[in-house]
Motif scaffolding. Structure first.
Motif, PDB file in Angstrom:
ATOM      1  N   ILE A 253      35.779  42.015  43.937  1.00 44.90           N
ATOM      2  CA  ILE A 253      34.799  41.206  43.215  1.00 44.90           C
ATOM      3  C   ILE A 253      33.874  40.537  44.227  1.00 44.90           C
ATOM      4  O   ILE A 253      34.354  39.899  45.182  1.00 44.90           O
ATOM      5  CB  ILE A 253      35.515  40.142  42.358  1.00 44.90           C
ATOM      6  CG1 ILE A 253      36.358  40.832  41.280  1.00 44.90           C
ATOM      7  CG2 ILE A 253      34.521  39.174  41.730  1.00 44.90           C
ATOM      8  CD1 ILE A 253      37.357  39.915  40.614  1.00 44.90           C
ATOM      9  N   PRO A 254      32.571  40.657  44.069  1.00 46.68           N
ATOM     10  CA  PRO A 254      31.659  39.979  45.002  1.00 46.68           C
ATOM     11  C   PRO A 254      31.870  38.470  44.972  1.00 46.68           C
ATOM     12  O   PRO A 254      31.878  37.851  43.899  1.00 46.68           O
ATOM     13  CB  PRO A 254      30.270  40.357  44.477  1.00 46.68           C
ATOM     14  CG  PRO A 254      30.483  41.627  43.706  1.00 46.68           C
ATOM     15  CD  PRO A 254      31.843  41.493  43.086  1.00 46.68           C
ATOM     16  N   VAL A 255      32.075  37.873  46.125  1.00 49.12           N
ATOM     17  CA  VAL A 255      32.288  36.434  46.262  1.00 49.12           C
ATOM     18  C   VAL A 255      31.263  35.908  47.261  1.00 49.12           C
ATOM     19  O   VAL A 255      30.985  36.553  48.287  1.00 49.12           O
ATOM     20  CB  VAL A 255      33.728  36.129  46.741  1.00 49.12           C
ATOM     21  CG1 VAL A 255      33.904  34.648  47.066  1.00 49.12           C
ATOM     22  CG2 VAL A 255      34.747  36.562  45.685  1.00 49.12           C
TER      23      VAL A 255
ATOM     24  N   CYS B 161      35.579  44.115  34.585  1.00 46.19           N
ATOM     25  CA  CYS B 161      36.569  45.198  34.677  1.00 46.19           C
ATOM     26  C   CYS B 161      37.587  44.931  35.782  1.00 46.19           C
ATOM     27  O   CYS B 161      38.785  45.186  35.612  1.00 46.19           O
ATOM     28  CB  CYS B 161      35.869  46.535  34.922  1.00 46.19           C
ATOM     29  SG  CYS B 161      34.952  47.147  33.490  1.00 46.19           S
ATOM     30  N   ARG B 162      37.119  44.405  36.940  1.00 51.41           N
ATOM     31  CA  ARG B 162      38.039  44.149  38.048  1.00 51.41           C
ATOM     32  C   ARG B 162      39.007  43.021  37.708  1.00 51.41           C
ATOM     33  O   ARG B 162      40.191  43.079  38.040  1.00 51.41           O
ATOM     34  CB  ARG B 162      37.262  43.849  39.315  1.00 51.41           C
ATOM     35  CG  ARG B 162      36.729  45.116  39.989  1.00 51.41           C
ATOM     36  CD  ARG B 162      37.922  45.977  40.482  1.00 51.41           C
ATOM     37  NE  ARG B 162      37.568  47.350  40.723  1.00 51.41           N
ATOM     38  CZ  ARG B 162      37.004  47.799  41.835  1.00 51.41           C
ATOM     39  NH1 ARG B 162      36.690  46.969  42.799  1.00 51.41           N
ATOM     40  NH2 ARG B 162      36.751  49.090  41.974  1.00 51.41           N
ATOM     41  N   VAL B 163      38.516  41.980  37.066  1.00 50.09           N
ATOM     42  CA  VAL B 163      39.406  40.895  36.647  1.00 50.09           C
ATOM     43  C   VAL B 163      40.431  41.419  35.648  1.00 50.09           C
ATOM     44  O   VAL B 163      41.625  41.106  35.727  1.00 50.09           O
ATOM     45  CB  VAL B 163      38.593  39.731  36.045  1.00 50.09           C
ATOM     46  CG1 VAL B 163      39.512  38.743  35.334  1.00 50.09           C
ATOM     47  CG2 VAL B 163      37.802  39.015  37.125  1.00 50.09           C
TER      48      VAL B 163
ATOM     49  N   THR C  41      37.154  49.056  46.716  1.00 54.29           N
ATOM     50  CA  THR C  41      38.449  49.323  46.097  1.00 54.29           C
ATOM     51  C   THR C  41      39.361  48.120  46.293  1.00 54.29           C
ATOM     52  O   THR C  41      39.401  47.539  47.381  1.00 54.29           O
ATOM     53  CB  THR C  41      39.104  50.560  46.738  1.00 54.29           C
ATOM     54  OG1 THR C  41      38.211  51.668  46.594  1.00 54.29           O
ATOM     55  CG2 THR C  41      40.438  50.870  46.086  1.00 54.29           C
ATOM     56  N   PRO C  42      40.104  47.703  45.262  1.00 54.73           N
ATOM     57  CA  PRO C  42      41.000  46.553  45.421  1.00 54.73           C
ATOM     58  C   PRO C  42      42.037  46.795  46.515  1.00 54.73           C
ATOM     59  O   PRO C  42      42.571  47.892  46.661  1.00 54.73           O
ATOM     60  CB  PRO C  42      41.662  46.425  44.047  1.00 54.73           C
ATOM     61  CG  PRO C  42      40.691  47.058  43.097  1.00 54.73           C
ATOM     62  CD  PRO C  42      40.066  48.185  43.855  1.00 54.73           C
TER      63      PRO C  42
END
Length: 685
Positions: A493-495, A645-647, A460-461
């Motif tokens: 977002i996976p980094v 979607c997250r961006v 979750t952000p």
């Protein structure tokens, strides 16, 4: 809004008996279209015209009209708006020109009009417009003389250009396309295209809406309205040159130019975009037919050459020519004479002269479950075939409605015969095979969005951390690389795993902790690859220290990022920008470091749904690379959709994020991981 099109009474301000008076043309058009309500004429000189008394002022009118049409010199308009307000007139069409479209110094006149309208609660269209038309009520207020009434029907037109709007009226009349309403918006001081669009969506007399736009100011509002419309909305957007008055700061800004945003927004909203007047007329004709539910066409032609032309158009439009069943072709074969033509789809019936059989063939083609639409190319000359051909054409219209599938009829006949056929058929008539194919392709129902579910383990952000990170922006609005990566990770977002090093030795220790191989990246340097600010595939601590030392010395760095090197060779860019008209826009493209060279991108209004993210993937020219190519496995589509979607969610929730690039995102069957990021924060004045 209805009173602009259905006023119970009306006054034309600016009509005189003087030769060349344009107000008289408005009166002429009202009579031609058959307006039936009380119609009052006003001019300071008074007199009469066509037996009608001309009142010297608005105050003199015996009643309060529901609509006033004003065509007088610009300097007189503010006073006339006030006079209308004092009379109780609440709706005006101001056709007068000579305002800011001519000279910016005329802005004060427009301000006076707005103030008077606000004071009296007046709504008005214009100034500097052609006027309005409603074929149902007989209102026809344009000041150019309209030679004949537009045929009544279900198409309503809103145009930013009066001249283009009148061209559409003329061409629709020529094509037999019925008009419901027309409005030219002019300078849009009060009522604009979104006001009229909202009204027409609810208007029961309107079945199809056409917007001609030269600029899009409230793009998000228009897109939302179109998305809410149960009626087809056709948009002819001109003036499509890219904006060049600002240098793009990021890949996303460079790739998402003005018209690409318009195109994506209209498509996502469900509009049918036209680029030319001719294309738009084809679309309007196509919309008089049932809309095809898929891509599968059957082409039936009396000419082999025209069948080939149609097949080329089918290919260009991404449609399909499914093979016809053997039993269907066997029935056709019984009726051809010489059996010298190979029967297939397209179906060449040049060897068949019994048009009653043509009717049967058309019906059986429409009845096939594998048929979504049929294009018929039919030509004849002289009287011998005319009667049977007319019967065939009439029956084609009936079969179109019976099977609720479109029949695009390309008719190759003399002009005199064409005029006769128009009187007996309900089908729109096309002059060329490609016109019919293009119309059916543009008017077919859109494909459903892909069904994608985001990974259930997605984080979750952390909106609090994201906002704190935005506060670390440099004076120029840029977040440096570590903070940009932290923001992306905070958004869920996976980094790729990374740490920040302040000197070469620290970089070596960090690399050992992360595990080899690693990548090192300069911080504070744009276009790192060009400036040798990136070193890849470092496999020992000594290699890291050596490469880091060179980078610190040559680029004058204060810090660098040491990052785990992510395997995989499919690179994409995911980004967002804040468009001045459409608001937050999400971008997906192929290319990594070559993104700007390839310009293979897809856009969407943020926030996008998982299905919309899937559609963005499929819209890329290189989408085959994501689906698996030459033994290479397909990527994990839900994982990439999650990043998009997250961006887009971040862009939609945080207007202070002016631009964001994740470039590249390494994507493959195992997932999608961002390995570089750039964020620009909006600088508030």
């Amino acid at each position: 809004m209805r009173k602009f099109f259905h006023p119970k009474s009306l006054t034309i301000v600016g009509v005189s008996a003087s030769p060349g008076n344009l107000g008289r043309n408005i009166y002429h058009n009202m009579m031609t279209f058959g307006y039936r309500g009380p119609l009052y004429l006003v001019s300071p000189k008074g007199g009469e015209y066509k037996g009608n008394h001309i009142y010297t002022s608005i105050e003199e009118l015996p009643e309060t009209p529901e609509l006033a049409v004003v065509l007088t010199p610009a300097a007189t308009v503010p006073g006339l708006v006030t006079a209308c307000g004092e009379k109780g007139i609440k709706n005006l069409v101001i056709e007068s020109g000579g305002f800011t479209e001519l000279d910016r110094s005329k802005a004060d006149l427009e301000k006076q009009i707005l103030e008077a309208a606000q004071r009296y609660g007046i709504r008005f269209i214009g100034p500097n417009c052609i006027g309005v038309i409603c074929t149902q009520s007989g209102v026809a207020a344009p000041f150019p003389v309209l030679a004949r009434p537009a045929p009544p029907g279900g198409v309503s037109i809103v145009a930013q250009s009066g001249g283009v709007g009148l061209t559409y009226l003329h061409n629709c009349a020529q094509a037999g396309i019925g008009i419901s309403k027309f409005a030219s918006v002019g300078n849009k001081l009060n009522i604009n295209e979104q006001d009229l669009l909202a009204y027409l969506i609810e208007d029961p007399e309107t079945k199809v809406i056409l917007l001609y736009l030269e600029s899009v100011v409230a793009g998000r509002e228009i897109a939302d309205l179109i998305a809410s419309s149960p009626k087809p909305v056709v948009v002819h957007k001109s003036n499509i040159s890219p904006q060049s008055n600002a240098i793009a700061q990021s890949h996303t800004a460079a790739l998402a130019n003005d018209d690409s945003v318009v195109e994506a927004a209209l498509k996502q909203a469900g509009a049918i975009r036209a680029h030319t007047v001719t294309e738009c007329l084809d679309i309007l004709r196509g919309l008089t037919l049932p809309r095809a539910k898929g891509k599968r066409l059957v082409v039936i032609s009396r000419s082999g050459g025209h069948a080939v032309v149609a097949a080329d158009a089918v290919s260009r439009r991404g449609l399909e020519l499914p093979p016809l069943p053997r039993e269907f072709l066997d029935k056709v074969k019984k009726h051809v004479r010489a059996s010298v033509i190979r029967l297939q789809n397209p179906l060449d019936l040049g060897d068949l002269f019994d048009f009653k059989v043509n009717i049967t063939i058309l019906e059986e083609a429409l009845a096939l479950k594998t048929t979504d639409a049929v294009v018929v190319i039919h030509g004849y000359r002289g009287k011998a075939e005319a009667e049977d051909s007319r019967n065939f054409i009439k029956k084609a219209g009936e079969l179109c409605q019976k099977y609720n599938k479109p029949v695009g009829l390309c008719l190759l006949v003399e002009p005199e015969e064409l005029a006769k056929v128009k009187e007996i058929t309900t089908l729109p008539l096309f002059a060329a095979a490609e016109e019919a194919v293009n119309a059916l392709a543009r008017c077919r129902l859109p494909d459903p969005l892909p069904q994608l579910e985001l990974p259930p383990q997605a984080e979750t952000p952390d909106w609090g951390r994201i906002r704190r990170t935005l506060g670390a922006a440099q004076p120029d609005g840029n977040l440096e690389l570590p903070e940009s990566l932290i923001l992306a990770a905070s958004a869920g977002i996976p980094v790729a795993p990374f740490m920040v090093a302040l000197n070469p030795d620290e970089a070596g220790f960090i690399a050992r902790e992360l595990g080899f191989p690693v990548v090192i990246k300069a911080v504070g340097i744009s276009h790192k690859t060009e400036h040798k600010g990136v070193a890849l595939n470092l496999r020992t601590q000594e290699e890291v220290v050596e490469a880091a030392s060179l980078m610190f010395d040559n680029l004058g760095l204060k810090r660098m990022v040491v990052m785990s090197q992510i395997p995989g060779d499919t690179e994409v860019i995911v980004g967002c920008k804040n468009d001045p008209s459409f608001g937050p826009i999400a971008l997906l493209g192929l290319g990594g470091v070559t993104a700007e060279a390839l310009k293979d991108v897809s856009l969407g209004l943020a926030p996008v749904s998982p299905g919309q993210a899937g559609y963005m993937m499929d819209s890329l020219k290189g989408s085959v690379l994501l689906k698996g190519f030459r033994g290479k496995p397909a990527i994990n589509r839900p994982a990439l959709a999650h990043v998009v979607c997250r961006v887009s969610e971040l862009a939609a929730r945080l207007p202070e994020v002016a631009e964001l690039d994740l470039n590249p995102v390494i994507t493959g069957p195992g997932g999608s991981v961002a390995v570089d990021a750039r964020v620009v924060v909006k600088k508030w004045n």
